[in-house]
Design a protein around this motif. Structure first.
Motif, PDB file in Angstrom:
ATOM      1  N   GLU A  44     -32.316 -44.962 -25.563  1.00 58.66           N
ATOM      2  CA  GLU A  44     -31.242 -45.382 -26.465  1.00 58.66           C
ATOM      3  C   GLU A  44     -30.928 -44.231 -27.416  1.00 58.66           C
ATOM      4  N   LYS A 100     -33.412 -51.184 -27.956  1.00 58.91           N
ATOM      5  CA  LYS A 100     -32.353 -51.622 -27.035  1.00 58.91           C
ATOM      6  C   LYS A 100     -31.446 -52.654 -27.699  1.00 58.91           C
ATOM      7  N   GLU A 101     -32.042 -53.645 -28.345  1.00 56.73           N
ATOM      8  CA  GLU A 101     -31.263 -54.683 -29.017  1.00 56.73           C
ATOM      9  C   GLU A 101     -30.384 -54.084 -30.113  1.00 56.73           C
ATOM     10  N   GLU A 104     -27.524 -51.979 -28.466  1.00 64.95           N
ATOM     11  CA  GLU A 104     -26.522 -52.851 -27.852  1.00 64.95           C
ATOM     12  C   GLU A 104     -25.653 -53.526 -28.906  1.00 64.95           C
ATOM     13  N   LYS A 105     -26.266 -53.960 -29.986  1.00 63.80           N
ATOM     14  CA  LYS A 105     -25.536 -54.613 -31.072  1.00 63.80           C
ATOM     15  C   LYS A 105     -24.468 -53.671 -31.637  1.00 63.80           C
ATOM     16  N   ARG A 107     -23.244 -50.936 -30.139  1.00 64.29           N
ATOM     17  CA  ARG A 107     -22.252 -50.611 -29.107  1.00 64.29           C
ATOM     18  C   ARG A 107     -21.190 -51.694 -29.044  1.00 64.29           C
ATOM     19  N   SER A 108     -21.600 -52.954 -29.124  1.00 61.63           N
ATOM     20  CA  SER A 108     -20.623 -54.042 -29.060  1.00 61.63           C
ATOM     21  C   SER A 108     -19.744 -54.055 -30.307  1.00 61.63           C
TER      22      SER A 108
END
Length: 115
Positions: A44, A100-101, A104-105, A107-108
């Motif tokens: 990441e 990762k979480e 991803e948060k 990125r969204s």
């Protein structure tokens, strides 16, 4: 801008940030090298600050964080810890899901902003 304000801004602007000696490509101490390897293995993106090139941050961050050593990993504005804590989290399977979480948060969130 004061050094504390600079640190606060770096932490606020970077969901995953490592304060370390050197850079991810050229860590300047064994603890920073181990921390970088664990983070890179999580695949990441993360920001870093070379405290050797930023003596003001090197002097102020331990007081700000109430954590005396480097490296220091911060995730979403929270100090996670140094190399030993990252090693424990990595061995317990906690480090990769956390990074990762978080990645991803953000990125969204970036995707929503650009639409």
């Amino acid at each position: 801008m004061t050094t504390t304000e600079k640190i606060k801004r770096q932490i606020a602007e970077n969901p995953i940030i490592l304060y370390m000696k050197g850079s991810p490509l050229f860590p300047q101490c064994g603890f920073s090298a181990r921390a970088v390897k664990m983070i890179i293995d999580c695949k990441e993106p993360f920001a870093h600050v070379d405290i050797l090139q930023n003596p003001d941050i090197r002097a102020e961050l331990p007081t700000f964080a109430n954590w005396p050593t480097f490296p220091q990993l911060w995730v979403e504005g929270e100090l996670i810890g140094g190399c030993d804590i990252l090693s424990d989290m990595n061995q317990n399977g906690q480090l990769q899901p956390l990074l990762k979480e978080t990645a991803e948060k953000y990125r969204s969130q970036e995707a929503k902003i650009s639409q």
